[in-house]
Design a protein around this motif. Structure first.
Motif, PDB file in Angstrom:
ATOM      1  N   VAL A  29      50.436 -44.476 -51.420  1.00 38.00           N
ATOM      2  CA  VAL A  29      50.578 -43.336 -50.506  1.00 38.00           C
ATOM      3  C   VAL A  29      51.676 -43.621 -49.488  1.00 38.00           C
ATOM      4  O   VAL A  29      52.501 -42.757 -49.174  1.00 38.00           O
ATOM      5  N   ALA A  30      51.700 -44.857 -49.005  1.00 41.32           N
ATOM      6  CA  ALA A  30      52.734 -45.235 -48.033  1.00 41.32           C
ATOM      7  C   ALA A  30      54.127 -45.080 -48.622  1.00 41.32           C
ATOM      8  O   ALA A  30      55.077 -44.725 -47.930  1.00 41.32           O
ATOM      9  N   SER A  31      54.225 -45.325 -49.947  1.00 42.59           N
ATOM     10  CA  SER A  31      55.548 -45.226 -50.568  1.00 42.59           C
ATOM     11  C   SER A  31      56.085 -43.795 -50.514  1.00 42.59           C
ATOM     12  O   SER A  31      57.288 -43.571 -50.476  1.00 42.59           O
ATOM     13  N   MET A  32      55.156 -42.839 -50.469  1.00 44.93           N
ATOM     14  CA  MET A  32      55.618 -41.437 -50.319  1.00 44.93           C
ATOM     15  C   MET A  32      56.294 -41.254 -48.962  1.00 44.93           C
ATOM     16  O   MET A  32      57.345 -40.626 -48.842  1.00 44.93           O
ATOM     17  N   LEU A  33      55.653 -41.820 -47.935  1.00 44.18           N
ATOM     18  CA  LEU A  33      56.241 -41.745 -46.593  1.00 44.18           C
ATOM     19  C   LEU A  33      57.599 -42.433 -46.567  1.00 44.18           C
ATOM     20  O   LEU A  33      58.559 -41.931 -45.981  1.00 44.18           O
ATOM     21  N   ALA A  34      57.649 -43.599 -47.227  1.00 42.12           N
ATOM     22  CA  ALA A  34      58.911 -44.336 -47.268  1.00 42.12           C
ATOM     23  C   ALA A  34      59.996 -43.519 -47.962  1.00 42.12           C
ATOM     24  O   ALA A  34      61.148 -43.506 -47.539  1.00 42.12           O
ATOM     25  N   LEU A  35      59.572 -42.794 -49.001  1.00 43.64           N
ATOM     26  CA  LEU A  35      60.534 -41.968 -49.734  1.00 43.64           C
ATOM     27  C   LEU A  35      61.096 -40.851 -48.836  1.00 43.64           C
ATOM     28  O   LEU A  35      62.303 -40.606 -48.805  1.00 43.64           O
ATOM     29  N   PHE A  36      60.177 -40.219 -48.099  1.00 41.48           N
ATOM     30  CA  PHE A  36      60.638 -39.179 -47.169  1.00 41.48           C
ATOM     31  C   PHE A  36      61.594 -39.761 -46.134  1.00 41.48           C
ATOM     32  O   PHE A  36      62.584 -39.132 -45.753  1.00 41.48           O
ATOM     33  N   ALA A  37      61.287 -40.982 -45.678  1.00 40.00           N
ATOM     34  CA  ALA A  37      62.145 -41.643 -44.692  1.00 40.00           C
ATOM     35  C   ALA A  37      63.534 -41.854 -45.261  1.00 40.00           C
ATOM     36  O   ALA A  37      64.541 -41.614 -44.584  1.00 40.00           O
ATOM     37  N   LEU A  38      63.586 -42.279 -46.539  1.00 37.93           N
ATOM     38  CA  LEU A  38      64.892 -42.519 -47.162  1.00 37.93           C
ATOM     39  C   LEU A  38      65.684 -41.221 -47.304  1.00 37.93           C
ATOM     40  O   LEU A  38      66.885 -41.182 -47.069  1.00 37.93           O
ATOM     41  N   ILE A  39      64.981 -40.158 -47.666  1.00 36.25           N
ATOM     42  CA  ILE A  39      65.653 -38.858 -47.778  1.00 36.25           C
ATOM     43  C   ILE A  39      66.202 -38.439 -46.411  1.00 36.25           C
ATOM     44  O   ILE A  39      67.353 -38.004 -46.286  1.00 36.25           O
ATOM     45  N   THR A  40      65.363 -38.602 -45.370  1.00 31.32           N
ATOM     46  CA  THR A  40      65.801 -38.266 -44.022  1.00 31.32           C
ATOM     47  C   THR A  40      67.066 -39.031 -43.650  1.00 31.32           C
ATOM     48  O   THR A  40      68.036 -38.454 -43.140  1.00 31.32           O
ATOM     49  N   LEU A  41      67.046 -40.335 -43.939  1.00 26.42           N
ATOM     50  CA  LEU A  41      68.210 -41.163 -43.616  1.00 26.42           C
ATOM     51  C   LEU A  41      69.458 -40.661 -44.316  1.00 26.42           C
ATOM     52  O   LEU A  41      70.539 -40.599 -43.726  1.00 26.42           O
ATOM     53  N   ALA A  42      69.293 -40.301 -45.582  1.00 22.87           N
ATOM     54  CA  ALA A  42      70.453 -39.847 -46.357  1.00 22.87           C
ATOM     55  C   ALA A  42      71.012 -38.563 -45.764  1.00 22.87           C
ATOM     56  O   ALA A  42      72.222 -38.426 -45.555  1.00 22.87           O
ATOM     57  N   VAL A  43      70.124 -37.613 -45.463  1.00 21.40           N
ATOM     58  CA  VAL A  43      70.589 -36.342 -44.892  1.00 21.40           C
ATOM     59  C   VAL A  43      71.235 -36.575 -43.531  1.00 21.40           C
ATOM     60  O   VAL A  43      72.276 -35.994 -43.203  1.00 21.40           O
ATOM     61  N   LYS A  44      70.616 -37.463 -42.743  1.00 18.41           N
ATOM     62  CA  LYS A  44      71.138 -37.783 -41.419  1.00 18.41           C
ATOM     63  C   LYS A  44      72.553 -38.362 -41.523  1.00 18.41           C
ATOM     64  O   LYS A  44      73.470 -37.952 -40.804  1.00 18.41           O
ATOM     65  N   ALA A  45      72.710 -39.298 -42.450  1.00 20.97           N
ATOM     66  CA  ALA A  45      74.032 -39.918 -42.624  1.00 20.97           C
ATOM     67  C   ALA A  45      75.062 -38.866 -43.026  1.00 20.97           C
ATOM     68  O   ALA A  45      76.192 -38.862 -42.543  1.00 20.97           O
ATOM     69  N   LEU A  46      74.621 -37.965 -43.903  1.00 24.43           N
ATOM     70  CA  LEU A  46      75.526 -36.914 -44.370  1.00 24.43           C
ATOM     71  C   LEU A  46      75.952 -36.016 -43.207  1.00 24.43           C
ATOM     72  O   LEU A  46      77.137 -35.723 -43.025  1.00 24.43           O
ATOM     73  N   LEU A  47      74.959 -35.595 -42.414  1.00 18.44           N
ATOM     74  CA  LEU A  47      75.255 -34.747 -41.256  1.00 18.44           C
ATOM     75  C   LEU A  47      76.211 -35.453 -40.304  1.00 18.44           C
ATOM     76  O   LEU A  47      77.179 -34.872 -39.832  1.00 18.44           O
ATOM     77  N   GLU A  48      75.892 -36.731 -40.045  1.00 20.41           N
ATOM     78  CA  GLU A  48      76.708 -37.472 -39.089  1.00 20.41           C
ATOM     79  C   GLU A  48      78.136 -37.623 -39.573  1.00 20.41           C
ATOM     80  O   GLU A  48      79.080 -37.544 -38.809  1.00 20.41           O
ATOM     81  N   ARG A  49      78.281 -37.848 -40.885  1.00 19.84           N
ATOM     82  CA  ARG A  49      79.628 -38.076 -41.392  1.00 19.84           C
ATOM     83  C   ARG A  49      80.448 -36.784 -41.371  1.00 19.84           C
ATOM     84  O   ARG A  49      81.593 -36.776 -40.958  1.00 19.84           O
ATOM     85  N   ARG A  50      79.829 -35.708 -41.796  1.00 16.55           N
ATOM     86  CA  ARG A  50      80.601 -34.478 -41.926  1.00 16.55           C
ATOM     87  C   ARG A  50      80.791 -33.740 -40.618  1.00 16.55           C
ATOM     88  O   ARG A  50      81.783 -33.040 -40.426  1.00 16.55           O
ATOM     89  N   TYR A  51      79.815 -33.868 -39.704  1.00 18.41           N
ATOM     90  CA  TYR A  51      79.890 -33.032 -38.516  1.00 18.41           C
ATOM     91  C   TYR A  51      79.843 -33.833 -37.235  1.00 18.41           C
ATOM     92  O   TYR A  51      79.367 -33.380 -36.215  1.00 18.41           O
ATOM     93  N   ALA A  52      80.358 -35.076 -37.322  1.00 14.73           N
ATOM     94  CA  ALA A  52      80.305 -35.978 -36.169  1.00 14.73           C
ATOM     95  C   ALA A  52      80.855 -35.293 -34.919  1.00 14.73           C
ATOM     96  O   ALA A  52      80.286 -35.378 -33.850  1.00 14.73           O
ATOM     97  N   ARG A  53      81.971 -34.570 -35.073  1.00  4.69           N
ATOM     98  CA  ARG A  53      82.634 -33.966 -33.922  1.00  4.69           C
ATOM     99  C   ARG A  53      81.734 -32.935 -33.260  1.00  4.69           C
ATOM    100  O   ARG A  53      81.509 -32.942 -32.063  1.00  4.69           O
ATOM    101  N   GLU A  54      81.164 -32.059 -34.109  1.00  5.26           N
ATOM    102  CA  GLU A  54      80.324 -31.012 -33.553  1.00  5.26           C
ATOM    103  C   GLU A  54      79.004 -31.554 -33.018  1.00  5.26           C
ATOM    104  O   GLU A  54      78.383 -30.944 -32.170  1.00  5.26           O
ATOM    105  N   LEU A  55      78.578 -32.709 -33.541  1.00  4.15           N
ATOM    106  CA  LEU A  55      77.324 -33.284 -33.059  1.00  4.15           C
ATOM    107  C   LEU A  55      77.501 -33.945 -31.703  1.00  4.15           C
ATOM    108  O   LEU A  55      76.554 -34.324 -31.060  1.00  4.15           O
ATOM    109  N   GLY A  56      78.745 -34.092 -31.304  1.00  2.02           N
ATOM    110  CA  GLY A  56      78.986 -34.675 -29.992  1.00  2.02           C
ATOM    111  C   GLY A  56      79.017 -36.190 -29.989  1.00  2.02           C
ATOM    112  O   GLY A  56      79.104 -36.805 -28.950  1.00  2.02           O
ATOM    113  N   HIS A  57      78.936 -36.819 -31.188  1.00  3.38           N
ATOM    114  CA  HIS A  57      79.027 -38.279 -31.214  1.00  3.38           C
ATOM    115  C   HIS A  57      80.471 -38.671 -31.443  1.00  3.38           C
ATOM    116  O   HIS A  57      80.851 -39.030 -32.540  1.00  3.38           O
ATOM    117  N   HIS A  58      81.284 -38.589 -30.426  1.00  6.19           N
ATOM    118  CA  HIS A  58      82.707 -38.837 -30.598  1.00  6.19           C
ATOM    119  C   HIS A  58      82.978 -40.301 -30.874  1.00  6.19           C
ATOM    120  O   HIS A  58      82.435 -41.144 -30.204  1.00  6.19           O
TER     121      HIS A  58
END
Lengths: 266, 358
Positions: free
Chosen positions: A237-266
């Motif tokens: 069951v914990a591995s499901m949570l871990a899987l969601f965490a990995l997906i979150t990380l991937a989406v987060k990295a994608l957002l950060e890479r593509r929209y760093a400027r608009e996210l305000g992380h200059h």
């Protein structure tokens, strides 16, 4: 020196972040693939997954909306009580989630301040899903607002004023000017909010009552299984949570890479 | 359109930012609000636009009070110091914004909008830039897009808030004369806020000099410059020397020397203002002029800057243009005589007088 620093960083990463993740999946699969899936499709586990996702589905939109309102008010207007509001937004980060849960129990539980009133109307909040939603709302409130406030403050009011002077009404200004300028930061905040809502344990644990198949979320289900020495199932069951965490990380990295400027992380 | 401001006042909390403003801008006129930061000029502009509201007084558009008209209904074009372009929209969409958001009944057809945008970009010399985003443009180009965007709604008045403040000196000069020509061509009533006196004097038909929430003088640039109404205006326009003088039987006395002769006959203390470039340096053996000693000389290309001490003790700054320099530059310790070419005298009894010697 540089090697040493990199070595320490990588060592820390491997020992405290990567290793646990590997262990989760390794333990989950100790008895093979078949028992792994048995543990996952077990009715209580499925119920916990459904409840977790339901809570996320309720909490994220509400907090995105409320966070947006709070950020807008704080970033674009000066009003009495503004700094108090700014400080209060961080309260959920400062308070232990367990305390937050307890406060709800004391407030809305059967012996709580509003308990008799709720009982009269036959509304159950504590030890039921509404209480868990409330607790999660509280704990995850700051993410969206925290993400938006610095960005909106930096962007200022000029674009909105310009739009108004060109004849736009409030809704048009919001849809065509304000929202497009913050949409990636809003998504980013909502993502973090969702990740936290999915993993929340403390506050939810206090108000849930641990009724199997009814008020158990994924993290609570893991705890119960673990306490019953069903290690393999707990890790599955914990591995499901871990899987969601990995997906979150991937989406987060994608957002950060593509929209760093608009996210305000200059 | 004609803009009128009548006894307008505004406070932020307990701070008074505007008090008793009276102003009238005629049809097609270019008015500059000139003053130091904190003089209330930007607040006044924002009140005219409808972004702020006055506590007392009226804003009149062609004689009609617009107090109850929202910013979006006032049909004003506003250009911001930092452009305020919509960062996620192309140049085309920025300029078209004011037309696209109109209700269906008033919105021009798409082809018509495109045609208008093209015309406006041509007007601001940015044809072909339709597809660019604001962050792909230089500061001067962005400000021209902002201007095109403001003009797209066919404003009744154009309001410019320090429009060149964020541009570098050379671009600022180019934009200035270009804007002047454009305003003439469109014959559009315009109000410019600036703290740059050169900009105000060069661009405007009339200049309102503001300080501490009040209009000190409102007149054509030449009058404002040559005949400042108050010592504060003198101070603000071209760093003037201030000297304590006495006016006695029409004579202006600095120490014991007669600096000038005026019509006023009162006997009173007064202030004499003279700009550093309105003083001529004469040789020490000249027949007339105030005696002075050079404290410091700073060569500065177009003119040389002198700090001098007058015989009676006060110090004076003089800028001597290059063409007036003959032979060697003066050095510290040299003595000279001074002739005040243009000056102003202000006193409680004397009132204000402006003199040209000779």
């Amino acid at each position: 020196m540089r090697r040493l620093l990199i070595g320490i960083a990588l060592g820390f990463f491997a020992l405290f972040l990567l290793l646990p993740l590997v262990v989760v999946f390794a333990e989950a699969l100790t008895k093979g693939i078949a028992p792994y899936f048995t543990a996952i499709v077990e009715p209580d586990a499925i119920a916990a997954l459904k409840l977790s996702l339901a809570i996320v589905a309720i909490v994220v939109p509400i907090n995105a909306l409320c966070g947006l309102c709070a950020a807008w008010a704080i970033a674009k207007f000066r009003f009495p009580g503004r700094s108090l509001l700014l400080a209060l937004i961080d309260l959920p980060f400062a308070v232990s989630p367990v305390i937050a849960g307890l406060v709800y129990v004391l407030l809305l539980g059967s012996r709580g301040v509003l308990g008799p009133l709720l009982q009269e109307w036959d509304i159950q909040i504590i030890f039921a899903v509404p209480g868990m939603v409330l607790a999660t709302l509280f704990v995850t409130f700051p993410f969206v607002a925290r993400e938006l406030i610095p960005l909106m403050e930096q962007q200022g009011n000029d674009e909105e004023h310009a739009a108004r002077l060109l004849g736009a009404n409030g809704l048009q200004i919001f849809r065509r000017v304000t929202l497009p300028n913050i949409k990636w930061a809003l998504m980013y905040g909502a993502l973090l909010c969702g990740a936290r809502a999915l993993g929340e344990f403390g506050a939810v644990s206090v108000v849930s009552g641990h009724i199997r198949g009814q008020t158990n979320t994924l993290p609570l289900q893991v705890e119960i299984l673990y306490n019953e020495y069903q290690f393999q199932a707990a890790f599955a069951v914990a591995s499901m949570l871990a899987l969601f965490a990995l997906i979150t990380l991937a989406v987060k990295a994608l957002l950060e890479r593509r929209y760093a400027r608009e996210l305000g992380h200059h | 359109m004609q803009v009128g401001i009548q006894s307008l006042s505004k406070s932020f909390g307990s701070t008074r930012v505007l008090s008793g403003i009276e102003l009238e801008v005629k049809e097609g006129e270019f008015c500059a609000l000139l003053g130091p930061s904190g003089s209330g000029k930007t607040t006044l502009l924002r009140i005219i636009a409808g972004l702020e509201f006055a506590d007392h007084g009226k804003v009149l558009f062609d004689g009609v009070d617009v107090a109850n008209r929202e910013a979006r209904d006032r049909q004003v074009g506003f250009v911001f110091q930092h452009y305020a372009l919509f960062r996620h929209m192309t140049v085309h969409d920025n300029v078209a914004f004011g037309l696209q958001i109109r209700s269906r009944a008033k919105r021009p057809a798409r082809a018509e909008i495109d045609r208008r945008v093209g015309e406006l970009l041509e007007l601001v010399q940015l044809a072909g830039f339709e597809g660019r985003f604001p962050d792909q443009l230089s500061g001067g180009q962005r400000q021209r897009v902002a201007l095109a965007r403001a003009l797209a709604i066919e404003p009744r008045v154009l309001l410019l808030d320090e429009p060149f403040g964020a541009l570098d000196a050379r671009v600022r000069r180019e934009m200035r004369s270009w804007l002047r020509d454009l305003q003439r061509k469109l014959n559009l009533t315009s109000i410019l806020v600036t703290h740059d006196q050169d900009e105000a004097l060069e661009l405007a038909d009339r200049v309102a000099v503001m300080e501490q929430g009040q209009v000190l003088q409102y007149d054509v640039p030449q009058q404002v410059y040559d005949r400042p109404a108050t010592p504060a205006v003198y101070d603000f326009l071209g760093g003037a020397n201030r000297l304590a003088v006495r006016v006695s039987q029409g004579r202006v006395l600095l120490g014991n020397e007669v600096v000038a002769v005026l019509a006023a006959a009162d006997d009173a203390a007064a202030q004499l203002h003279v700009r550093s470039h309105d003083i001529q340096l004469l040789p020490a053996d000249a027949a007339a002029g105030l005696q002075a000693q050079v404290l410091r000389a700073t060569w500065g290309g177009a003119s040389t800057h002198y700090d001098l001490r007058l015989a009676e003790g006060s110090t004076v700054e003089v800028d001597q243009p290059r063409w007036a320099q003959s032979g060697q530059l003066l050095a510290a310790g040299d003595t000279v005589r001074l002739r005040l070419e243009r000056f102003g005298v202000f006193g409680p009894v004397a009132g204000s007088h402006h003199g040209i010697t000779g």
